[in-house]
Design an enzyme around this catalytic site. Structure first.
Site, mmCIF file in Angstrom:
data_model
loop_
_atom_site.group_PDB
_atom_site.id
_atom_site.type_symbol
_atom_site.label_atom_id
_atom_site.label_comp_id
_atom_site.label_asym_id
_atom_site.label_seq_id
_atom_site.Cartn_x
_atom_site.Cartn_y
_atom_site.Cartn_z
ATOM 1 N N GLY A 111 51.304 -8.041 -20.937
ATOM 2 C CA GLY A 111 50.452 -6.829 -20.345
ATOM 3 C C GLY A 111 51.103 -6.352 -19.095
ATOM 4 N N ASN B 173 52.649 -3.649 -18.806
ATOM 5 C CA ASN B 173 52.443 -2.269 -18.739
ATOM 6 C C ASN B 173 50.946 -1.993 -18.413
ATOM 7 O OD1 ASN B 173 54.806 -0.492 -19.684
ATOM 8 N ND2 ASN B 173 54.739 -1.955 -21.199
ATOM 9 N N ASN C 49 51.025 5.959 -26.675
ATOM 10 C CA ASN C 49 51.648 4.711 -26.888
ATOM 11 C C ASN C 49 52.962 4.606 -26.234
ATOM 12 O OD1 ASN C 49 52.568 2.219 -28.420
ATOM 13 N ND2 ASN C 49 53.815 3.714 -29.427
ATOM 14 N N HIS D 221 56.812 3.076 -26.068
ATOM 15 C CA HIS D 221 57.696 2.320 -27.261
ATOM 16 C C HIS D 221 58.944 2.196 -26.332
ATOM 17 C CE1 HIS D 221 59.309 1.272 -30.871
ATOM 18 N NE2 HIS D 221 60.393 1.887 -30.629
ATOM 19 N N GLU E 100 49.374 10.241 -37.205
ATOM 20 C CA GLU E 100 49.317 9.344 -38.329
ATOM 21 C C GLU E 100 50.615 8.542 -38.755
ATOM 22 O OE1 GLU E 100 47.931 12.608 -38.394
ATOM 23 O OE2 GLU E 100 46.035 12.380 -38.649
ATOM 24 N N ASP F 42 55.187 6.145 -34.810
ATOM 25 C CA ASP F 42 56.072 6.465 -33.642
ATOM 26 C C ASP F 42 56.629 7.700 -33.779
ATOM 27 O OD1 ASP F 42 55.784 3.942 -32.482
ATOM 28 O OD2 ASP F 42 57.548 3.046 -33.539
ATOM 29 N N ALA G 102 62.048 1.972 -16.921
ATOM 30 C CA ALA G 102 61.780 3.209 -17.608
ATOM 31 C C ALA G 102 60.170 2.899 -17.976
ATOM 32 C CB ALA G 102 62.545 3.254 -19.051
HETATM 33 C C1 GAR Z 1 56.503 -3.400 -24.303
HETATM 34 O O1 GAR Z 1 57.900 -3.466 -24.079
HETATM 35 C C2 GAR Z 1 56.334 -2.078 -25.003
HETATM 36 O O2 GAR Z 1 57.269 -1.061 -24.973
HETATM 37 C C3 GAR Z 1 56.464 -2.712 -26.416
HETATM 38 O O3 GAR Z 1 55.691 -3.966 -26.506
HETATM 39 C C4 GAR Z 1 56.156 -4.459 -25.063
HETATM 40 C C5 GAR Z 1 54.871 -4.897 -24.547
HETATM 41 O O4 GAR Z 1 55.148 -5.611 -23.048
HETATM 42 N N1 GAR Z 1 55.614 -2.164 -27.515
HETATM 43 C C6 GAR Z 1 55.959 -1.630 -28.618
HETATM 44 O O5 GAR Z 1 57.009 -2.223 -28.967
HETATM 45 C C7 GAR Z 1 55.288 -0.796 -29.551
HETATM 46 N N2 GAR Z 1 56.017 -0.373 -30.773
HETATM 47 P P1 GAR Z 1 53.852 -5.607 -22.199
HETATM 48 O O6 GAR Z 1 52.678 -6.506 -22.855
HETATM 49 O O7 GAR Z 1 54.479 -6.713 -21.134
HETATM 50 O O8 GAR Z 1 53.374 -4.559 -21.511
#
Ligand code: GAR
Length: 207
Positions: free
Chosen positions: A12, A14, A108, A110, A148, A151, A180
């Protein structure tokens, strides 16, 4: 005031970046009205609780099949009645019905420069493992609307990050997050909350 629902699976960081950005004014005109995690006991839930945000767990493991999980998930989303759903490290395939109903209202984050290192099987640390295996010198992160495809939705923001000699997947992941993800995700939410972007012909344009 844009109502945000944030979906998470793990650490979490982000989610924390969004919470902090609302607190310090980098995101205006938005508030988090709920957090959904597909995993119990994760740090994300602690972060939500510390910020006083209602959070719940909806795990596919608790339902007899995928359809039942999808229905429960969608019901929870509707109960929360968000204007924007943020997939902030939500590592679950989301129901197609949800994508259709919330067209251009799901974003989302990525951890690569889409269209590199994305699609089926590319999530979390794996993305950085693949980038290092391939030997790219630049990677980064992308915020996009969810459609749909996997990514494949309209790209809102991207930021490049340098790969350095001796990087491990964990070190690279941390740099991509710091330089980023935690920057472009809050900025994208702020842009949406303040009506600065719209989708035209499948592409994001600034207004
Ligand atoms: C982040 O790096 C995010 O970009 C990635 O999962 C991580 C979650 O970290 N998401 C993906 O790969 C989606 N395809 P967080 O729980 O510390 O935010």
């Amino acid at each position: 005031m844009l109502k945000l629902l944030v979906c998470v699976s793990g650490g979490g960081t982000n989610l924390q970046a969004i919470i902090d950005s609302i607190a310090d004014g980098r995101i205006t005109n938005a508030k988090i009205v709920g957090v959904i995690s597909n995993n119990p006991g994760v740090k994300s839930l602690e972060r939500a609780e510390n910020a006083g945000i209602p959070a719940c767990v909806i795990s596919p493991k608790d339902y007899k099949d995928r359809d039942a999980f999808n229905r429960a998930f969608l019901e929870k989303v509707k109960d929360t009645d968000p204007d924007l759903v943020v997939l902030a490290g939500f590592l679950v395939r989301i129901p197609e019905e949800f994508v259709k109903e919330y067209s251009n209202r799901i974003v989302n984050i990525h951890p690569s420069l889409i269209p590199s290192f994305c699609g089926v099987g590319y999530y979390g640390l794996r993305v950085h493992e693949k980038a290092l295996e391939r030997g790219v010198k630049i990677t980064g992160a992308t915020v996009h609307f969810v459609n749909e495809g996997m990514d494949e939705g309209p790209i809102i923001a991207q930021k490049a990050v340098e790969v350095r000699g001796g990087d491990t997947p964990e070190v690279l992941q941390r740099r991509v997050m710091e330089q980023a993800e935690w920057v472009i995700l809050p900025k994208a939410i702020d842009d949406i909350a303040n009506g600065r972007i719209r989708v035209t012909d499948g592409k994001v344009v600034r207004v």
